[in-house]
Design a protein around this motif. Structure first.
Motif, PDB file in Angstrom:
ATOM      1  N   ILE A   1       7.532   7.799  -1.891  1.00 56.44           N
ATOM      2  CA  ILE A   1       6.806   6.596  -2.278  1.00 56.44           C
ATOM      3  C   ILE A   1       6.158   5.896  -1.080  1.00 56.44           C
ATOM      4  O   ILE A   1       5.044   5.374  -1.175  1.00 56.44           O
ATOM      5  N   GLU A   2       6.848   5.904   0.047  1.00 58.74           N
ATOM      6  CA  GLU A   2       6.342   5.177   1.207  1.00 58.74           C
ATOM      7  C   GLU A   2       5.340   5.976   2.036  1.00 58.74           C
ATOM      8  O   GLU A   2       4.746   5.455   2.973  1.00 58.74           O
ATOM      9  N   SER A   3       5.154   7.233   1.684  1.00 59.12           N
ATOM     10  CA  SER A   3       4.213   8.059   2.432  1.00 59.12           C
ATOM     11  C   SER A   3       2.767   7.626   2.159  1.00 59.12           C
ATOM     12  O   SER A   3       2.424   7.178   1.073  1.00 59.12           O
ATOM     13  N   ASN A   4       1.932   7.810   3.170  1.00 53.73           N
ATOM     14  CA  ASN A   4       0.499   7.543   3.018  1.00 53.73           C
ATOM     15  C   ASN A   4      -0.265   8.788   2.592  1.00 53.73           C
ATOM     16  O   ASN A   4      -1.483   8.764   2.483  1.00 53.73           O
ATOM     17  N   HIS A   5       0.467   9.886   2.362  1.00 52.51           N
ATOM     18  CA  HIS A   5      -0.169  11.174   2.083  1.00 52.51           C
ATOM     19  C   HIS A   5      -0.325  11.471   0.600  1.00 52.51           C
ATOM     20  O   HIS A   5      -0.811  12.542   0.241  1.00 52.51           O
ATOM     21  N   MET A   6       0.083  10.556  -0.268  1.00 53.51           N
ATOM     22  CA  MET A   6      -0.098  10.764  -1.704  1.00 53.51           C
ATOM     23  C   MET A   6      -0.704   9.509  -2.331  1.00 53.51           C
ATOM     24  O   MET A   6      -0.113   8.879  -3.212  1.00 53.51           O
ATOM     25  N   PRO A   7      -1.899   9.141  -1.905  1.00 53.99           N
ATOM     26  CA  PRO A   7      -2.517   7.879  -2.358  1.00 53.99           C
ATOM     27  C   PRO A   7      -2.949   7.882  -3.818  1.00 53.99           C
ATOM     28  O   PRO A   7      -3.148   6.811  -4.401  1.00 53.99           O
ATOM     29  N   ALA A   8      -3.111   9.061  -4.428  1.00 54.90           N
ATOM     30  CA  ALA A   8      -3.607   9.137  -5.801  1.00 54.90           C
ATOM     31  C   ALA A   8      -2.491   9.086  -6.845  1.00 54.90           C
ATOM     32  O   ALA A   8      -2.774   9.009  -8.040  1.00 54.90           O
ATOM     33  N   LEU A   9      -1.229   9.110  -6.420  1.00 51.87           N
ATOM     34  CA  LEU A   9      -0.101   9.197  -7.350  1.00 51.87           C
ATOM     35  C   LEU A   9      -0.099   8.042  -8.352  1.00 51.87           C
ATOM     36  O   LEU A   9      -0.119   6.879  -7.985  1.00 51.87           O
ATOM     37  N   ARG A  10      -0.085   8.409  -9.643  1.00 55.19           N
ATOM     38  CA  ARG A  10      -0.102   7.418 -10.713  1.00 55.19           C
ATOM     39  C   ARG A  10       1.123   7.518 -11.622  1.00 55.19           C
ATOM     40  O   ARG A  10       1.516   6.545 -12.237  1.00 55.19           O
ATOM     41  N   ARG A  11       1.691   8.711 -11.723  1.00 57.25           N
ATOM     42  CA  ARG A  11       2.863   8.887 -12.590  1.00 57.25           C
ATOM     43  C   ARG A  11       3.859   9.819 -11.917  1.00 57.25           C
ATOM     44  O   ARG A  11       3.495  10.914 -11.475  1.00 57.25           O
ATOM     45  N   LEU A  12       5.119   9.381 -11.867  1.00 58.75           N
ATOM     46  CA  LEU A  12       6.180  10.133 -11.206  1.00 58.75           C
ATOM     47  C   LEU A  12       7.323  10.378 -12.192  1.00 58.75           C
ATOM     48  O   LEU A  12       7.874   9.443 -12.759  1.00 58.75           O
ATOM     49  N   HIS A  13       7.663  11.638 -12.389  1.00 59.66           N
ATOM     50  CA  HIS A  13       8.773  12.012 -13.263  1.00 59.66           C
ATOM     51  C   HIS A  13       9.965  12.392 -12.381  1.00 59.66           C
ATOM     52  O   HIS A  13       9.924  13.406 -11.682  1.00 59.66           O
ATOM     53  N   MET A  14      11.020  11.585 -12.418  1.00 56.31           N
ATOM     54  CA  MET A  14      12.185  11.790 -11.549  1.00 56.31           C
ATOM     55  C   MET A  14      13.496  11.825 -12.333  1.00 56.31           C
ATOM     56  O   MET A  14      14.564  11.635 -11.766  1.00 56.31           O
ATOM     57  N   HIS A  15      13.457  12.068 -13.635  1.00 61.22           N
ATOM     58  CA  HIS A  15      14.681  12.045 -14.433  1.00 61.22           C
ATOM     59  C   HIS A  15      15.665  13.117 -13.948  1.00 61.22           C
ATOM     60  O   HIS A  15      15.285  14.164 -13.448  1.00 61.22           O
ATOM     61  N   PHE A  16      16.929  12.811 -14.105  1.00 59.90           N
ATOM     62  CA  PHE A  16      18.019  13.712 -13.724  1.00 59.90           C
ATOM     63  C   PHE A  16      17.956  14.134 -12.256  1.00 59.90           C
ATOM     64  O   PHE A  16      17.993  15.313 -11.908  1.00 59.90           O
ATOM     65  N   ASN A  17      17.852  13.130 -11.389  1.00 55.60           N
ATOM     66  CA  ASN A  17      18.055  13.277  -9.958  1.00 55.60           C
ATOM     67  C   ASN A  17      19.117  12.253  -9.562  1.00 55.60           C
ATOM     68  O   ASN A  17      19.234  11.198 -10.197  1.00 55.60           O
ATOM     69  N   PRO A  18      19.904  12.529  -8.536  1.00 60.39           N
ATOM     70  CA  PRO A  18      21.006  11.627  -8.156  1.00 60.39           C
ATOM     71  C   PRO A  18      20.529  10.373  -7.436  1.00 60.39           C
ATOM     72  O   PRO A  18      20.739  10.192  -6.237  1.00 60.39           O
ATOM     73  N   LEU A  19      19.896   9.483  -8.168  1.00 58.30           N
ATOM     74  CA  LEU A  19      19.363   8.251  -7.602  1.00 58.30           C
ATOM     75  C   LEU A  19      20.311   7.080  -7.852  1.00 58.30           C
ATOM     76  O   LEU A  19      20.959   7.017  -8.892  1.00 58.30           O
ATOM     77  N   SER A  20      20.348   6.155  -6.929  1.00 58.87           N
ATOM     78  CA  SER A  20      21.210   4.982  -7.047  1.00 58.87           C
ATOM     79  C   SER A  20      20.532   3.895  -7.878  1.00 58.87           C
ATOM     80  O   SER A  20      19.315   3.929  -8.090  1.00 58.87           O
ATOM     81  N   PRO A  21      21.295   2.908  -8.338  1.00 56.74           N
ATOM     82  CA  PRO A  21      20.686   1.772  -9.054  1.00 56.74           C
ATOM     83  C   PRO A  21      19.642   1.054  -8.206  1.00 56.74           C
ATOM     84  O   PRO A  21      18.655   0.545  -8.729  1.00 56.74           O
ATOM     85  N   GLU A  22      19.865   1.026  -6.887  1.00 55.90           N
ATOM     86  CA  GLU A  22      18.904   0.384  -5.997  1.00 55.90           C
ATOM     87  C   GLU A  22      17.552   1.114  -6.031  1.00 55.90           C
ATOM     88  O   GLU A  22      16.491   0.491  -5.968  1.00 55.90           O
ATOM     89  N   SER A  23      17.616   2.430  -6.139  1.00 55.02           N
ATOM     90  CA  SER A  23      16.384   3.205  -6.213  1.00 55.02           C
ATOM     91  C   SER A  23      15.646   2.966  -7.524  1.00 55.02           C
ATOM     92  O   SER A  23      14.422   2.961  -7.570  1.00 55.02           O
ATOM     93  N   LEU A  24      16.405   2.765  -8.590  1.00 55.22           N
ATOM     94  CA  LEU A  24      15.773   2.442  -9.868  1.00 55.22           C
ATOM     95  C   LEU A  24      15.009   1.128  -9.766  1.00 55.22           C
ATOM     96  O   LEU A  24      13.887   1.000 -10.267  1.00 55.22           O
TER      97      LEU A  24
END
Length: 204
Positions: free
Chosen positions: A159-182
């Motif tokens: 998300i913080e990278s400057n190399h994906m400026p066109a990103l509009r939709r991200l599918h990240m279901h079923f990855n070990p993410l914390s509540p803070e990341s949500l």
């Protein structure tokens, strides 16, 4: 009929490399733009033949999901893109792992790619870092990364990278993410499909 065909669906036909070789040698696909080869036991040799085919330069949409292409196959996919300039690429469940993702990113600039599916490839944080730092997917608007092993560090790198400026939709279901990341995801300007319910299910 084949000369005018724009879409060819050969999913689950058990082609293998030999079958894909026959398809690649055909001179009957003058208008082919969309090729589906899901679940065909295709590997490196078959993909290299596809990259050298007469119609590879016309391909805009390529589905290779559920083929165990691995690292070297990922490099061959990059060779196909160098010829065709893909718009849509499906590599779901292709045994890429971090090494394959890094090889894919290094193999082509993917200058026209708009949507890419990398779900279920055992990708971890290091793989995502390699992907974003390569700058290979600057045009990608839809990125599917569900069912991998990407944690908080990988998400932030993405998300913080400057190399994906066109990103509009991200599918990240079923990855070990914390509540803070949500919460972090909810603050972004693009849409995503990760919810607190998904996080709880992933942790069970």
């Amino acid at each position: 009929v084949l000369l005018s065909a724009r879409i060819l669906k050969l999913n689950a036909c058990k082609l293998g490399n030999d079958g894909l070789r026959i398809v690649s040698l055909a001179h009957s696909f003058e208008s082919l733009e969309h090729l589906e080869l899901s679940d065909n036991r295709v590997g490196l040799m078959g993909l290299e033949m596809l990259a050298d085919s007469d119609f590879a330069c016309q391909l805009r949409r390529l589905d290779l999901s559920d083929n165990h292409i691995g690292r070297w196959g990922a490099m061959a996919v990059g060779q196909i893109d160098e010829v065709s300039h893909l718009v849509q690429l499906n590599l779901k469940n292709c045994d890429l792992f971090d090494e394959g993702l890094a090889a894919l990113a290094a193999a082509s600039r993917f200058e026209d790619l708009v949507e890419v599916n990398l779900e279920s490839n055992s990708i971890r944080n290091d793989g995502i870092v390699s992907l974003v730092e390569s700058g290979a997917m600057r045009s990608v608007e839809v990125l599917r990364l569900g069912g991998n092993k990407i944690g908080d560090a990988g998400l932030r790198a993405l998300i913080e990278s400057n190399h994906m400026p066109a990103l509009r939709r991200l599918h990240m279901h079923f990855n070990p993410l914390s509540p803070e990341s949500l919460e972090f995801l909810d603050q972004q300007l693009f849409t995503h499909d990760v919810t607190s319910a998904d996080w709880k299910t992933r942790r069970l």
